[in-house]
Design an enzyme around this catalytic site. Sequence first.
Site, PDB file in Angstrom:
ATOM      1  N   THR A 561      17.107 -32.681  -5.548  1.00 57.15           N
ATOM      2  CA  THR A 561      18.470 -32.217  -5.304  1.00 57.15           C
ATOM      3  C   THR A 561      18.432 -30.793  -4.755  1.00 57.15           C
ATOM      4  O   THR A 561      17.372 -30.194  -4.607  1.00 57.15           O
ATOM      5  CB  THR A 561      19.296 -32.215  -6.598  1.00 57.15           C
ATOM      6  N   ALA A 617       8.951 -28.432   4.089  1.00 57.50           N
ATOM      7  CA  ALA A 617       8.974 -29.889   3.898  1.00 57.50           C
ATOM      8  C   ALA A 617       7.543 -30.378   3.694  1.00 57.50           C
ATOM      9  O   ALA A 617       6.920 -30.029   2.691  1.00 57.50           O
ATOM     10  CB  ALA A 617       9.668 -30.584   5.062  1.00 57.50           C
ATOM     11  N   ASP A 684      19.781 -20.819   4.232  1.00 63.67           N
ATOM     12  CA  ASP A 684      18.598 -21.632   3.958  1.00 63.67           C
ATOM     13  C   ASP A 684      17.326 -20.888   4.377  1.00 63.67           C
ATOM     14  O   ASP A 684      16.325 -20.876   3.660  1.00 63.67           O
ATOM     15  CB  ASP A 684      18.710 -22.963   4.707  1.00 63.67           C
ATOM     16  N   LYS A 688      14.045 -19.367   2.093  1.00 62.17           N
ATOM     17  CA  LYS A 688      12.647 -19.686   2.372  1.00 62.17           C
ATOM     18  C   LYS A 688      11.796 -18.435   2.524  1.00 62.17           C
ATOM     19  O   LYS A 688      10.682 -18.368   1.991  1.00 62.17           O
ATOM     20  CB  LYS A 688      12.560 -20.554   3.632  1.00 62.17           C
TER      21      LYS A 688
END
Length: 822
Positions: A561, A617, A684, A688
């Site tokens: 999530t 990812a 976002d 990171k």
Amino acid sequence: MPSGRPVYIHKFGGTSVATAERIRQAVDLVSNEDRDGLRIVVVSALGGVTDTLLEAIDLAIARAGNHGDILRELGERHLAVADALVNDEERASLQGLLEARMLELTELLDGVYLLRECTDRARDAVLGLGEQLSAPMVAAAFRAAGQDAEAVDARNIICTDASFGEANVLFDETNERIRARFASCKKGDIVVATGFIASTVRKVSTTLGRSGSDYTAAIIGAALEAERVTIWTDVDGVLSADPRLVPEAFALPRLSYREAAELAYFGAEVLHSRTMRPLLPRNIPLCIRNTLNPSAPGTLISKDTTTMEGHVKAITAIRDVAVVMLEGTGFVGIPGISARALTALAARGINVFLIAQASSEQSLCTVVRAENAELSANLIREECELELVRGDVGRVYTMEQCAIVSVVGDNMRQRPGLAGRMFSTLGRDGVNVLAIAQGAAETNISAVVSDAEVKHAVHALHDEFALVRHRVHVFLIGAGVVGRALLKMLENQQETLLRDLRLNIQLVGLANTRKMAWNVEGIPFAHALEALENGTEGGIDAVMDQLREGRLHRMMVIDATASEQVASKYPELLSRSISIITPNKRANTQDQSFYEELLSAAHRRQVPYLYETTVGAGLPVISTLRDLIRSGDRVIRIEGVFSGTLAFIFYSMAMGTEFSEAVRTAREKGYTEPDPREDLQGEDVARKILILAREAGLRVERGDISVDSLVPPPLREAPLAEFMERATELDAVWKERIEEAAGAGQRLQYIGRMEEGQLSVQTRLIEQSSPFARLDGSNNMVVYTTERYLDNPLVVQGPGAGPEVTAAGILADLIKAAELGA
């Protein structure tokens, strides 16, 4: 070998002769095997008959008045089986024999009814009639199948003392009788003998106790120096563990007598140690096979054994035991105190399963049946009364609800580290060891654990030693696009992971914001979403309650999530030794103290906390940075295109697409969040670069990052539809900037950067010589400039977004976590 012909013994238990169909199957099995010798078939009573006879005894003693009904049903059952088995010529004589046996049984139970008691002698007489009923029927079934078979009453060939209930065999007399009885038998003959029963020298019926029919087969086999004794039962052989505790338990192909004896002692129900005693001196093989699955090879028990990869053959457990502890500093050096305690227990017939004594002589641990715990403690207190008064013995107490877990195998001898692996496996899985014992022969190592933990313990040890694989239990939080992609990937990769990596990933739970599914036995990946849909109501609080109660070993939570509420639960999960694998950036981008708490909890509990997918990812962005730092390199600068969404938009604009159209296309392709402004405002990317900065050792907060939002203030709070419509207002500005950069031989990229302790997220002009100028599509790129990679920076490039690549990164972290916890 008597008479120069080989002898083969086949024993069939109650389940193998429970019905006419089963008896025919037994007849076929024996008829098709070992035709070159004398075949002796030992049979138990029909399945369930012995229990029925015990019930009838209890009813007769109680004068309940209905033991006669049980006998009628028993007689009808035997007559029906006989009628289905035999031919017309023999039906009348067999029926007469069965009726005579039933009359004898009725008279015995009527006597019990009148006396209101049943002596051990009478009980043996009653129970032995079950085999006296079954053997003539099985012999008749052989004759009906065209085999020349006869029935033998074992009371005429096995001689015992008068210890009714579990009589002791008088082997000299017994061996002489057996050899005399079968001396005239020839090759091809079939003899059906009653199991379980014997008699004294005065012809009084006795029984041989638990697994008595197996013992009968072994006694006859040893006396006749048989080629092999085969025990036909309802399992495929001796299993590597109790299948009620470990569903993956498998049949062991070979065992030594020593291994089999250890397994029998420590709870393997298919074996009894007495069965092997007559066979061992003559090296007669004992084979355990399945009547219901005769093609299975079964388990061969002999003087030889085979080596298994884990050097352990099986994991056993004895439940319902208790620990009786004798403690005291004062009895150091007092000779004989251990012997006195054990003698006191032996005098009352209490069996001690395990003994452990500290080398300091300050404690003695004995393990007994739970029902004998208090009596045992009291007997030791009585024996040590004087020492207790003097204070030499501090106390005698019990620990109840315990179990003994043992690993068994001949090849454990001279294998360094096996005991260490056993106890580290138990410790890693949170199983507390109360006592330890190892036999001098090194065929078994035993540990006493809480009975509540026995299933976890046996599971863990079976995976570690018998299967030589690692089992992990997984709870997936989040069943969105990434969660679904992960489930599909796990479904496709399950067999490969098990075969190549010895990794057994078991999904035990999954949840979304509305529902939760939980099953400790495992949820098939293919049916996980269906299980969730049919699950119970509950959000993260219900998930936490279940994880607190579940207490499964090697538990791993995958948080798929973007929930800050879920991330807030990480410290508790880690403190409970639950590993975490996550692409959720919320945890590592909260305040610095929370981030440090997470790392501290993971280190303290020695559990994996892996979050590679929070930045790239499936790309190895974080692991590359860690390797650089751990190998002693110094990071000078980190910069990267961290957003696949923004990479696509900037590439599209460089190719001539208007800003608004690029945003719309990215949204249609699923590259953006439902509201593209979440990507365009750079939050976002800021998260990171914050994660990487902290990995590099900086103590920084989100507020320390300068972020250049691509969304003008007037459009930040506008409704989504209005923003998408008015995005065209930005086309001209972006077209001008793109053309200006192109005219100067440059490109625009949206880059996050860490340099000299400063963090920024902004649109930058990129020279054509820069690695970022080569980016196309939605690819991500991270560039590390370090002391080692100063002139030629280290580049990590590839797809940095999308459900499949993110799921692949999660799976890679899951495999790594499983191997770290192995």
